[in-house]
Design a protein around this motif. Structure first.
Motif, PDB file in Angstrom:
ATOM      1  N   THR A 142       0.837  -1.196   0.000  1.00 46.09           N
ATOM      2  CA  THR A 142       0.000   0.000   0.000  1.00 46.09           C
ATOM      3  C   THR A 142       0.875   1.250   0.000  1.00 46.09           C
ATOM      4  OG1 THR A 142      -1.882   1.099   1.023  1.00 46.09           O
ATOM      5  CG2 THR A 142      -0.314   0.126   2.536  1.00 46.09           C
ATOM      6  N   VAL A 143       0.433   2.225  -0.758  1.00 43.69           N
ATOM      7  CA  VAL A 143       1.163   3.491  -0.812  1.00 43.69           C
ATOM      8  C   VAL A 143       0.441   4.466   0.114  1.00 43.69           C
ATOM      9  CG1 VAL A 143       2.028   5.347  -2.280  1.00 43.69           C
ATOM     10  CG2 VAL A 143       1.689   3.050  -3.238  1.00 43.69           C
ATOM     11  N   ILE A 144       1.174   5.047   1.052  1.00 45.55           N
ATOM     12  CA  ILE A 144       0.579   6.036   1.959  1.00 45.55           C
ATOM     13  C   ILE A 144       1.291   7.356   1.729  1.00 45.55           C
ATOM     14  CG2 ILE A 144      -0.012   6.596   4.341  1.00 45.55           C
ATOM     15  CD1 ILE A 144       0.341   3.700   5.100  1.00 45.55           C
ATOM     16  N   GLY A 145       0.533   8.379   1.424  1.00 45.10           N
ATOM     17  CA  GLY A 145       1.149   9.678   1.182  1.00 45.10           C
ATOM     18  C   GLY A 145       0.134  10.781   1.360  1.00 45.10           C
ATOM     19  N   GLY A 146       0.543  11.983   1.007  1.00 47.70           N
ATOM     20  CA  GLY A 146      -0.359  13.133   1.131  1.00 47.70           C
ATOM     21  C   GLY A 146      -0.210  13.787   2.494  1.00 47.70           C
ATOM     22  N   SER A 147       0.066  13.005   3.510  1.00 50.11           N
ATOM     23  CA  SER A 147       0.380  13.456   4.856  1.00 50.11           C
ATOM     24  C   SER A 147       1.304  12.393   5.427  1.00 50.11           C
ATOM     25  CB  SER A 147      -0.869  13.518   5.737  1.00 50.11           C
ATOM     26  OG  SER A 147      -1.687  14.590   5.366  1.00 50.11           O
ATOM     27  N   ALA A 148       1.952  12.713   6.539  1.00 52.30           N
ATOM     28  CA  ALA A 148       2.894  11.745   7.108  1.00 52.30           C
ATOM     29  C   ALA A 148       2.165  10.479   7.561  1.00 52.30           C
ATOM     30  CB  ALA A 148       3.607  12.389   8.286  1.00 52.30           C
ATOM     31  N   ALA A 149       2.696   9.334   7.196  1.00 56.11           N
ATOM     32  CA  ALA A 149       2.125   8.069   7.652  1.00 56.11           C
ATOM     33  C   ALA A 149       2.584   7.838   9.088  1.00 56.11           C
ATOM     34  CB  ALA A 149       2.600   6.935   6.766  1.00 56.11           C
ATOM     35  N   PRO A 150       1.638   7.730  10.040  1.00 56.44           N
ATOM     36  CA  PRO A 150       2.060   7.499  11.424  1.00 56.44           C
ATOM     37  C   PRO A 150       2.755   6.141  11.552  1.00 56.44           C
ATOM     38  CG  PRO A 150      -0.307   7.953  11.274  1.00 56.44           C
ATOM     39  CD  PRO A 150       0.193   7.788   9.890  1.00 56.44           C
ATOM     40  N   HIS A 194       5.857   4.493   1.913  1.00 57.77           N
ATOM     41  CA  HIS A 194       5.536   5.840   2.377  1.00 57.77           C
ATOM     42  C   HIS A 194       6.052   6.814   1.313  1.00 57.77           C
ATOM     43  CE1 HIS A 194       5.923   9.025   5.809  1.00 57.77           C
ATOM     44  NE2 HIS A 194       4.918   9.259   5.001  1.00 57.77           N
ATOM     45  N   ALA A 195       5.150   7.540   0.693  1.00 55.69           N
ATOM     46  CA  ALA A 195       5.550   8.393  -0.428  1.00 55.69           C
ATOM     47  C   ALA A 195       5.292   9.853  -0.112  1.00 55.69           C
ATOM     48  CB  ALA A 195       4.778   8.002  -1.676  1.00 55.69           C
ATOM     49  N   THR A 203       9.450  11.279  -3.538  1.00 49.47           N
ATOM     50  CA  THR A 203      10.257  10.303  -2.799  1.00 49.47           C
ATOM     51  C   THR A 203       9.402   9.103  -2.405  1.00 49.47           C
ATOM     52  OG1 THR A 203       9.728  11.270  -0.650  1.00 49.47           O
ATOM     53  CG2 THR A 203      11.688  12.126  -1.748  1.00 49.47           C
ATOM     54  N   THR A 204      10.072   7.967  -2.225  1.00 48.42           N
ATOM     55  CA  THR A 204       9.399   6.777  -1.688  1.00 48.42           C
ATOM     56  C   THR A 204      10.285   6.180  -0.599  1.00 48.42           C
ATOM     57  OG1 THR A 204      10.402   5.397  -3.393  1.00 48.42           O
ATOM     58  CG2 THR A 204       8.177   6.184  -3.824  1.00 48.42           C
ATOM     59  N   GLY A 205       9.633   5.658   0.434  1.00 56.23           N
ATOM     60  CA  GLY A 205      10.375   5.217   1.614  1.00 56.23           C
ATOM     61  C   GLY A 205      10.708   3.737   1.633  1.00 56.23           C
ATOM     62  N   ASN A 206      11.069   3.176   0.492  1.00 55.11           N
ATOM     63  CA  ASN A 206      11.405   1.747   0.488  1.00 55.11           C
ATOM     64  C   ASN A 206      12.744   1.509   1.177  1.00 55.11           C
ATOM     65  OD1 ASN A 206       9.107   1.144  -1.093  1.00 55.11           O
ATOM     66  ND2 ASN A 206      10.185   1.872  -2.908  1.00 55.11           N
ATOM     67  N   LEU A 207      12.880   0.299   1.750  1.00 52.11           N
ATOM     68  CA  LEU A 207      14.142  -0.055   2.400  1.00 52.11           C
ATOM     69  C   LEU A 207      15.167  -0.434   1.341  1.00 52.11           C
ATOM     70  CD1 LEU A 207      12.776  -2.282   5.319  1.00 52.11           C
ATOM     71  CD2 LEU A 207      13.459   0.119   5.405  1.00 52.11           C
ATOM     72  N   GLY A 219      11.304   9.257   2.628  1.00 50.56           N
ATOM     73  CA  GLY A 219      11.946   8.395   1.639  1.00 50.56           C
ATOM     74  C   GLY A 219      12.982   9.052   0.747  1.00 50.56           C
ATOM     75  N   ARG A 220      13.437   8.250  -0.206  1.00 57.22           N
ATOM     76  CA  ARG A 220      14.520   8.662  -1.093  1.00 57.22           C
ATOM     77  C   ARG A 220      13.954   9.138  -2.425  1.00 57.22           C
ATOM     78  NH1 ARG A 220      19.336   6.023  -1.192  1.00 57.22           N
ATOM     79  NH2 ARG A 220      18.764   5.154  -3.199  1.00 57.22           N
ATOM     80  N   THR A 221      14.697  10.003  -3.073  1.00 62.54           N
ATOM     81  CA  THR A 221      14.200  10.510  -4.359  1.00 62.54           C
ATOM     82  C   THR A 221      14.145   9.410  -5.403  1.00 62.54           C
ATOM     83  OG1 THR A 221      16.465  11.232  -4.684  1.00 62.54           O
ATOM     84  CG2 THR A 221      14.823  12.944  -4.442  1.00 62.54           C
ATOM     85  N   VAL A 222      13.096   9.472  -6.195  1.00 64.80           N
ATOM     86  CA  VAL A 222      13.002   8.604  -7.360  1.00 64.80           C
ATOM     87  C   VAL A 222      13.878   9.228  -8.447  1.00 64.80           C
ATOM     88  CG1 VAL A 222      10.714   7.730  -6.832  1.00 64.80           C
ATOM     89  CG2 VAL A 222      10.943   9.895  -8.064  1.00 64.80           C
ATOM     90  N   TYR A 223      14.328   8.413  -9.398  1.00 62.66           N
ATOM     91  CA  TYR A 223      15.115   8.972 -10.494  1.00 62.66           C
ATOM     92  C   TYR A 223      14.270  10.029 -11.221  1.00 62.66           C
ATOM     93  CZ  TYR A 223      17.123   9.814 -14.984  1.00 62.66           C
ATOM     94  OH  TYR A 223      17.611  10.463 -16.069  1.00 62.66           O
ATOM     95  N   GLY A 224      14.873  11.163 -11.494  1.00 62.09           N
ATOM     96  CA  GLY A 224      14.141  12.223 -12.200  1.00 62.09           C
ATOM     97  C   GLY A 224      13.902  13.430 -11.317  1.00 62.09           C
ATOM     98  N   VAL A 225      13.895  13.213 -10.000  1.00 63.39           N
ATOM     99  CA  VAL A 225      13.659  14.326  -9.080  1.00 63.39           C
ATOM    100  C   VAL A 225      14.955  14.602  -8.316  1.00 63.39           C
ATOM    101  CG1 VAL A 225      12.377  15.092  -7.050  1.00 63.39           C
ATOM    102  CG2 VAL A 225      11.217  13.782  -8.832  1.00 63.39           C
ATOM    103  N   GLU A 226      15.343  15.854  -8.277  1.00 65.91           N
ATOM    104  CA  GLU A 226      16.486  16.254  -7.453  1.00 65.91           C
ATOM    105  C   GLU A 226      15.959  16.992  -6.225  1.00 65.91           C
ATOM    106  OE1 GLU A 226      19.975  18.086  -9.654  1.00 65.91           O
ATOM    107  OE2 GLU A 226      18.429  18.075 -11.208  1.00 65.91           O
ATOM    108  N   LEU A 227      16.587  16.738  -5.088  1.00 63.99           N
ATOM    109  CA  LEU A 227      16.192  17.377  -3.825  1.00 63.99           C
ATOM    110  C   LEU A 227      17.379  18.080  -3.207  1.00 63.99           C
ATOM    111  CD1 LEU A 227      14.527  14.731  -1.457  1.00 63.99           C
ATOM    112  CD2 LEU A 227      13.365  16.317  -2.961  1.00 63.99           C
ATOM    113  N   LYS A 228      17.135  19.198  -2.541  1.00 66.68           N
ATOM    114  CA  LYS A 228      18.165  19.739  -1.641  1.00 66.68           C
ATOM    115  C   LYS A 228      17.495  20.553  -0.548  1.00 66.68           C
ATOM    116  CE  LYS A 228      19.487  24.013  -4.094  1.00 66.68           C
ATOM    117  NZ  LYS A 228      20.593  24.807  -4.636  1.00 66.68           N
ATOM    118  N   ILE A 229      18.195  20.691   0.565  1.00 63.93           N
ATOM    119  CA  ILE A 229      17.669  21.537   1.645  1.00 63.93           C
ATOM    120  C   ILE A 229      18.578  22.750   1.791  1.00 63.93           C
ATOM    121  CG2 ILE A 229      16.305  19.903   3.002  1.00 63.93           C
ATOM    122  CD1 ILE A 229      18.775  19.302   4.676  1.00 63.93           C
TER     123      ILE A 229
END
Ligand code: AMP
Length: 542
Positions: A299-307, A324-325, A336-340, A360-370
């Protein structure tokens, strides 16, 4: 020197053509608005989408025209998705949960030429029809037998329009950068803003969604998107499902735990996707009735933080893997997706849950930075936090009609309004939000709107609205207000006043009166201080 490969445009028509040709018998199952379960398949969806394109052409719809939809997840909505975009027009999904003035604003801003509407939402349109400036007609998504009495003008019956056509139609070929669909988001301040996707961005995003560490969709899947098709194109699932020939199971208007569970079992759903609030209802029903999932394994849980407790229940008790996406409408939406990872295999359950809980981690195609407030990039050490910026080929370059001005910097980075950490393995975790909005059950409530309305209430001098954690809805609004000296205004008076301009689900769950509110040096409300002060506030509704 250029490579010698064919430059075929990435068009949405190619997705449904592919599915019709290679997975033509794969079923699309819908709980229809009229009642019964309806079954169709990709071959039929493509044919009927073509008939719809023929009918719309006769009604004068042209390349680039925006066509609105007010509809649940169902097969007709899917036909419209493909039909409108593939013919070169723009499928504009309108969120029916918005209040009438917002729906009017959005339809007018988008200049919708026609609006497709499910039976449920006909009264909603009737209430605002006199304010819809550019709409030439309405298509009611039903058959003749179920056509309602309506005060709408220029009304067409969906099935009658389709029946009149033969489907002998070739999808046109055009520039892959042409607009394909439009979705307004209220996740920013001010009026809702339109995110305008292109054929190219949609097809590229679909490739990503299908990858194993995207949402891992394949033709052995039976997918139940509970996430609505009016929310960032149901997270791109309709397109990715066609790309992979996966079975689709559409819940229509019934999203309670029992209805979803029954559909999952009947249709042997393997993968589902939705916001935490929906899964809370489902898990409640499954637990109360001592049930198990016989086919659902992800199941994909997203839109808000999955408790964490929800992740633990799915994984630990029911053997359902959780993805967790995180993403946003402006990102098509997957980021991002939170797969192990492979290296996490031997960790303890506790350690694995701690990782799964991150966004989670970025999927290929999306770059992230803080970055910090000066724009300096922060380290990926899992401790430093900063404003989360993104860029990539399915991320917005600006809102429709340039609302909100320039939203990407000179290097193409878009500020998500989320605040996050990124650890050395690339796992991103949202820690806060810089955008001043409240997310309740997957829907946005603008704190600024509530504040503006609240100060219009006699006796209220100043008001701040913040999100307070809620076990079911994730967040709910709390009003913190200052009243005129000795004024008798009460919580009930204020809520009653807000009822005039806000939808019921946008009303605050509680009101607290204080002597004064904290301000920044420039006189703005110091929301961070309030959020911190009230982070453990117990709402009467919790
Ligand atoms: P929307 O455009 O309505 O999809 O909302 C996008 C926003 O929802 C993000 O910018 C986040 O603030 C929030 N969001 C989405 N997914 C998650 C998640 N997994 N955890 C926490 N917040 C999320």
């Amino acid at each position: 020197m250029l490579g010698l490969v064919q430059d075929r445009p990435l068009l949405i028509s190619s997705l449904i053509e592919y599915a019709a040709l290679n997975h033509g018998d794969v079923e699309i199952v819908s709980r229809s608005v009229e009642g019964p379960i309806h079954r169709t398949n990709y071959r039929e969806v493509n044919l009927r989408a073509k008939k719809m394109a023929q009918a719309l052409t006769k009604l004068g719809v042209e390349f680039g025209d925006r066509i609105g939809t007010l509809a649940w997840n169902g097969y007709r909505h899917l036909e419209i998705y493909f039909g409108i975009s593939a013919m070169g027009s723009v499928c504009h999904t309108i969120n029916p949960r918005l209040f009438p003035e917002q729906i009017t604003y959005i339809a007018n801003h988008a200049e919708d030429k026609f609006i497709f509407v499910d039976l449920t939402f006909v009264p909603l349109l009737e209430a605002v029809k006199d304010h819809l400036t550019g709409v030439k007609g309405f298509v009611i998504m039903t058959d003749e037998a179920h056509m309602p009495e309506t005060s709408l003008d220029n009304v067409y019956c969906y099935e009658t329009l389709i029946e009149a056509e033969d489907g002998n139609y070739e999808w046109p070929v055009f520039d892959e950068n042409s607009a394909s669909s439009l979705c307004y988001t209220s996740g920013t301040t001010g009026n809702p803003k339109g995110v305008l996707y292109s054929h190219r961005s949609t097809v590229l995003h679909s490739f990503c969604v299908c990858t194993t560490d995207g949402l891992g969709i394949g033709n052995r899947d039976s997918i139940l998107p509970v996430v609505p098709m009016f929310h960032a194109n149901a997270w791109g699932i309709p397109y990715a499902a066609a790309m992979s020939g996966a079975k689709m199971v559409m819940p229509g208007s019934q999203m309670d735990g029992q209805s979803i569970y029954e559909l999952m079992e009947q249709e042997q759903v393997t993968l589902s996707a939705g916001v935490p609030t929906v899964w809370l209802m489902l898990l409640g029903y499954v637990k109360e009735n001592n049930l198990r999932f016989s086919s659902m394994n992800r199941t994909v849980i997203g839109g808000s933080a999955a408790p964490r407790s929800m992740i633990e229940t799915f994984v630990g008790e029911y053997g359902v893997e959780v993805c967790h996406a995180w993403g946003m409408t402006e990102m098509s939406p997957l980021g991002t997706t939170g797969n192990l990872l492979k290296k996490h295999e031997n960790l303890s359950d506790d350690e694995k849950y701690a990782i799964r809980q991150k966004q989670g981690r970025t999927v290929y195609g999306v770059e992230l930075k803080i970055v910090d407030d000066e724009g300096a990039e922060q380290p990926r050490d899992g401790v430093a936090f900063g404003r989360l910026l993104v860029r990539g080929p399915w991320i917005t370059s600006g809102y429709f009609k340039h609302e909100g001005g320039d939203v990407v910097d000179a290097d193409g980075w878009f500020d998500t309004g989320d605040v996050a950490t990124i650890d050395p393995d690339g796992y991103m975790q949202i820690t806060d939000r810089s955008k001043d909005v409240i997310k309740s059950g997957g829907e946005w409530i603008s704190s600024i709107d509530v504040e503006n309305e609240a100060v219009g209430c006699p006796g209220i001098v100043e008001a701040a609205v913040i999100a307070v954690p809620h076990p079911k809805w994730d967040e709910r609004p709390l009003v913190i207000a200052v009243k005129e000296k000795d004024h008798p205004v009460t919580k009930e008076d204020l809520v009653h006043h807000l009822e005039n301009s806000l939808a019921k689900w946008q009303l605050p769950d509680d009101v607290v009166f204080v002597d004064e509110l904290p301000h920044t040096a420039t006189g703005k409300l110091l929301k961070t201080k309030l959020r911190d002060e009230y982070k453990d506030y117990k709402l009467p509704t919790a």
